[in-house]
Design a protein around this motif. Structure first.
Motif, PDB file in Angstrom:
ATOM      1  N   MET A   1       0.832  -1.204   0.000  1.00  0.00           N
ATOM      2  CA  MET A   1       0.000   0.000   0.000  1.00  0.00           C
ATOM      3  C   MET A   1       0.868   1.257   0.000  1.00  0.00           C
ATOM      4  O   MET A   1       0.588   2.223  -0.713  1.00  0.00           O
ATOM      5  CB  MET A   1      -0.917   0.001   1.224  1.00  0.00           C
ATOM      6  N   SER A   2       1.933   1.230   0.806  1.00  0.00           N
ATOM      7  CA  SER A   2       2.814   2.394   0.894  1.00  0.00           C
ATOM      8  C   SER A   2       3.462   2.695  -0.455  1.00  0.00           C
ATOM      9  O   SER A   2       3.466   3.840  -0.919  1.00  0.00           O
ATOM     10  CB  SER A   2       3.877   2.150   1.964  1.00  0.00           C
TER      11      SER A   2
ATOM     12  N   MET B   1       1.297   6.493  -6.992  1.00  0.00           N
ATOM     13  CA  MET B   1       0.122   7.267  -7.399  1.00  0.00           C
ATOM     14  C   MET B   1       0.329   8.756  -7.141  1.00  0.00           C
ATOM     15  O   MET B   1      -0.030   9.603  -7.965  1.00  0.00           O
ATOM     16  CB  MET B   1      -1.120   6.770  -6.646  1.00  0.00           C
ATOM     17  N   LYS B   2       0.923   9.061  -5.994  1.00  0.00           N
ATOM     18  CA  LYS B   2       1.142  10.464  -5.634  1.00  0.00           C
ATOM     19  C   LYS B   2       2.050  11.144  -6.648  1.00  0.00           C
ATOM     20  O   LYS B   2       1.797  12.288  -7.048  1.00  0.00           O
ATOM     21  CB  LYS B   2       1.749  10.525  -4.231  1.00  0.00           C
TER      22      LYS B   2
ATOM     23  N   ILE C   1      -3.901   8.826   3.790  1.00  0.00           N
ATOM     24  CA  ILE C   1      -3.676   7.376   3.854  1.00  0.00           C
ATOM     25  C   ILE C   1      -2.231   7.073   4.246  1.00  0.00           C
ATOM     26  O   ILE C   1      -1.965   6.195   5.074  1.00  0.00           O
ATOM     27  CB  ILE C   1      -4.016   6.714   2.502  1.00  0.00           C
ATOM     28  N   ILE C   2      -1.291   7.821   3.654  1.00  0.00           N
ATOM     29  CA  ILE C   2       0.128   7.613   3.980  1.00  0.00           C
ATOM     30  C   ILE C   2       0.388   7.918   5.455  1.00  0.00           C
ATOM     31  O   ILE C   2       1.110   7.181   6.144  1.00  0.00           O
ATOM     32  CB  ILE C   2       1.018   8.482   3.073  1.00  0.00           C
ATOM     33  N   ASP C   3      -0.213   9.010   5.945  1.00  0.00           N
ATOM     34  CA  ASP C   3      -0.031   9.358   7.362  1.00  0.00           C
ATOM     35  C   ASP C   3      -0.615   8.282   8.273  1.00  0.00           C
ATOM     36  O   ASP C   3      -0.012   7.913   9.287  1.00  0.00           O
ATOM     37  CB  ASP C   3      -0.690  10.711   7.659  1.00  0.00           C
TER      38      ASP C   3
ATOM     39  N   ARG D   1       1.677   5.404   8.453  1.00  0.00           N
ATOM     40  CA  ARG D   1       2.828   5.698   9.319  1.00  0.00           C
ATOM     41  C   ARG D   1       2.449   5.559  10.788  1.00  0.00           C
ATOM     42  O   ARG D   1       3.210   4.988  11.589  1.00  0.00           O
ATOM     43  CB  ARG D   1       3.322   7.120   9.040  1.00  0.00           C
ATOM     44  N   PHE D   2       1.281   6.086  11.149  1.00  0.00           N
ATOM     45  CA  PHE D   2       0.836   5.988  12.541  1.00  0.00           C
ATOM     46  C   PHE D   2       0.656   4.528  12.938  1.00  0.00           C
ATOM     47  O   PHE D   2       0.990   4.124  14.046  1.00  0.00           O
ATOM     48  CB  PHE D   2      -0.484   6.741  12.737  1.00  0.00           C
ATOM     49  N   ASP D   3       0.111   3.727  12.011  1.00  0.00           N
ATOM     50  CA  ASP D   3      -0.136   2.314  12.283  1.00  0.00           C
ATOM     51  C   ASP D   3       1.178   1.558  12.517  1.00  0.00           C
ATOM     52  O   ASP D   3       1.212   0.560  13.240  1.00  0.00           O
ATOM     53  CB  ASP D   3      -0.910   1.688  11.118  1.00  0.00           C
TER      54      ASP D   3
END
Length: 197
Positions: free
Chosen positions: A35-36, A42-43, A97-99, A102-104
């Motif tokens: 996902m990352s 995509m970004k 989503i990226i943030d 990262r938190f996860d």
């Protein structure tokens, strides 16, 4: 009197459960990595597309200002602007989503402070809010006598305010929505006031 119990079955079940847990953790880690990488790819593509829209829009406005624009150019300006706004929304969603990823993973958000002009910030939040009802008045209100410029992470602040503003827009079909920015005990406070239910 002696009691002999065969624990082989229990140990096998525990071993299977442990193996299943380890495999689940490994699969989740692989999914997070996938996902990352996908979000970053995509970004990058969307950022290039956003920059391209800006270049096309600039050229179209240049023709309009010079008086050499055609009817198609006038229509294309609206299309490019709408496309650019949608692309920016998707880029913002990808950042969220990226943030979250990262938190996860136990990482902390690293703020990127910069000087931000409060009135311009408020107006930008309003300008980028979609689907405001025609009979709803929106405004930015400054008060409290503090400085007009603050040092903060403008991207994080704008994303938070836009989410709040969008919620207020969805809940308000008539009346007003006001973003109140003021100082209280040396702190800058943002209050969103709406006439929705």
């Amino acid at each position: 009197k002696m009691l002999i119990r065969d624990d082989t079955g229990r140990k096998i079940r525990e071993a299977r459960a442990k193996l299943l847990l380890e495999e689940t953790k490994r699969s989740l880690k692989m999914l997070d990595n996938f996902m990352s990488r996908s979000m970053h790819h995509m970004k990058t593509a969307l950022q290039v597309l956003s920059d391209t829209c800006d270049v096309v829009s600039t050229n179209l406005y240049k023709r309009i200002n010079e008086g050499t624009a055609s009817i198609d150019d006038m229509e294309n300006v609206t299309v490019v602007q709408d496309s650019s706004e949608h692309i920016d929304d998707v880029l913002e969603m990808i950042e969220d989503i990226i943030d979250l990823a990262r938190f996860d993973q136990g990482m902390f958000y690293e703020p990127r402070p910069e000087e931000v002009e409060l009135k311009s910030l408020g107006l930008e939040v309003i300008a980028k809010t979609d689907k405001v009802a025609k009979n709803v008045d929106v405004a930015v209100q400054l008060g409290g006598g503090g400085p007009a410029v603050v040092n903060c992470d403008s991207n994080a602040l704008k994303r938070s305010l836009r989410r709040l503003f969008q919620n207020a827009v969805e809940a308000t079909t008539a009346g007003s929505i006001t973003l109140d920015i003021r100082y209280n005990a040396g702190r800058c406070m943002f209050t969103l006031i709406d006439s929705g239910p």
